[in-house]
Scaffold this motif. Structure first.
Motif: not given
Length: 67
Positions: A1-5, A37-40, A14-28
């Motif tokens: 799988m290729k991720c186009h994020l 590098t995500a496997t799941r 957008l910065k990683i910190s913006d996306v994490a903060r605004d979505t509530g998704v863990n920054r890691g």
């Protein structure tokens, strides 16, 4: 799988910190998707990212078809 994020975030400036903060998704998690590098990934995370970025799943992820 290729991720186009990373590409999508770059286009939207957008910065990683913006996306994490605004979505509530863990920054890691955002970082691993950004660096491909995500496997799941939880479906809830994919849904949140698609909604936040205003994209469809097929725009965020692409299946690599190898011959």
């Amino acid at each position: 799988m290729k991720c186009h994020l990373s590409k999508i975030m770059g286009e939207k400036r957008l910065k990683i910190s913006d996306v994490a903060r605004d979505t509530g998704v863990n920054r890691g998690t955002v970082t691993r998707l950004y660096n491909e590098t995500a496997t799941r990934v939880e479906l809830e995370v994919i849904d949140k990212l698609c909604e936040y970025l205003n994209v469809e799943v097929g725009e965020l992820f692409e299946r690599n078809i190898e011959s």
